[in-house]
Design a protein around this motif. Structure first.
Motif, mmCIF file in Angstrom:
data_model
loop_
_atom_site.group_PDB
_atom_site.id
_atom_site.type_symbol
_atom_site.label_atom_id
_atom_site.label_comp_id
_atom_site.label_asym_id
_atom_site.label_seq_id
_atom_site.Cartn_x
_atom_site.Cartn_y
_atom_site.Cartn_z
ATOM 1 N N PRO A 31 0.865 -1.120 -0.095
ATOM 2 C CA PRO A 31 -0.090 -0.286 -0.074
ATOM 3 C C PRO A 31 0.998 1.235 0.092
ATOM 4 O O PRO A 31 0.355 2.351 -0.614
ATOM 5 C CB PRO A 31 -0.744 -0.268 1.290
ATOM 6 N N ASP A 105 -12.012 -5.431 2.871
ATOM 7 C CA ASP A 105 -11.161 -4.920 2.733
ATOM 8 C C ASP A 105 -9.895 -6.087 2.992
ATOM 9 O O ASP A 105 -9.270 -6.843 3.929
ATOM 10 C CB ASP A 105 -11.277 -4.707 4.391
ATOM 11 N N ASP A 107 -5.721 -7.496 0.992
ATOM 12 C CA ASP A 107 -4.509 -6.669 0.757
ATOM 13 C C ASP A 107 -4.414 -6.051 -1.001
ATOM 14 O O ASP A 107 -3.978 -5.314 -1.238
ATOM 15 C CB ASP A 107 -3.345 -7.981 0.983
ATOM 16 N N LYS A 110 -6.102 -3.132 -1.379
ATOM 17 C CA LYS A 110 -5.371 -1.952 -0.943
ATOM 18 C C LYS A 110 -3.930 -1.976 -2.038
ATOM 19 O O LYS A 110 -3.219 -0.998 -1.647
ATOM 20 C CB LYS A 110 -4.649 -2.333 0.713
ATOM 21 N N ASP A 116 -11.466 3.373 -7.021
ATOM 22 C CA ASP A 116 -11.509 2.536 -6.686
ATOM 23 C C ASP A 116 -13.431 2.795 -6.190
ATOM 24 O O ASP A 116 -14.076 3.147 -7.239
ATOM 25 C CB ASP A 116 -11.953 3.455 -5.224
#
Length: 165
Positions: A31, A105, A107, A110, A116
């Motif tokens: 991230p 949510d 990995d 992110k 998004d």
């Protein structure tokens, strides 16, 4: 067999629009790397432009894409991958969502270099183009989550979507 950026360019030219390429990897290492790239002027300009569009044409992926995408891009196992595998119903712009069309949510989400889901919801007209019975649940979830306003699909997929859950 044609790359997405070529399809976008052809579509833009034929409709009087403008095509802008985003020259970044689909997925970055972490991230923090995403934040560094997003702060780069030429990338930031493209993402700012995405937030100002009036119409978006997006594809909707089905749940099997999670296995394909994470298998192709993740070099080490995401500790949340197995638990989220059961939750992932579809994707738009490589953002995975659940059966309610809500962001998961993970990995992956992110680290993905894409607009998004919350920004997609702000676009006045989002046209989802997707078909095939293997994508029905992903399409249904995108509709539930109000991620798209219009759907372009085939007749068999439409009939399946109209059936009760």
């Amino acid at each position: 067999d044609i790359q997405a950026n070529v399809v976008c360019d052809i579509f833009a030219r034929r409709t009087g629009g403008v095509s802008v390429d985003l020259h970044v990897p689909v997925l970055v290492d972490n991230p923090m790397a995403k934040q560094v790239l997003l702060s780069q002027n030429f990338i930031k300009k493209t993402f700012d432009l995405m937030k100002r569009v009036d119409i978006a044409l997006v594809g909707i992926g089905g749940a099997p894409v999670y296995d394909e995408m994470t298998g192709a891009y993740l070099h080490k196992v995401d500790p949340t991958a197995l638990e989220n595998k059961e939750r992932v119903t579809g994707d738009i712009c490589y953002n995975f969502f659940d059966k309610e069309g809500q962001y998961i949510d993970t990995d992956w989400n992110k680290r993905v270099m894409a607009i998004d889901l919350e920004e997609i919801k702000k676009i006045p007209l989002v046209i989802g183009a997707s078909g095939g019975l293997h994508k029905v649940e992903g399409i249904r979830a995108a509709l539930k989550g109000q991620l798209i306003n219009v759907l372009i699909t085939d007749i068999n997929t439409a009939r399946e979507l109209l059936k009760e859950e």
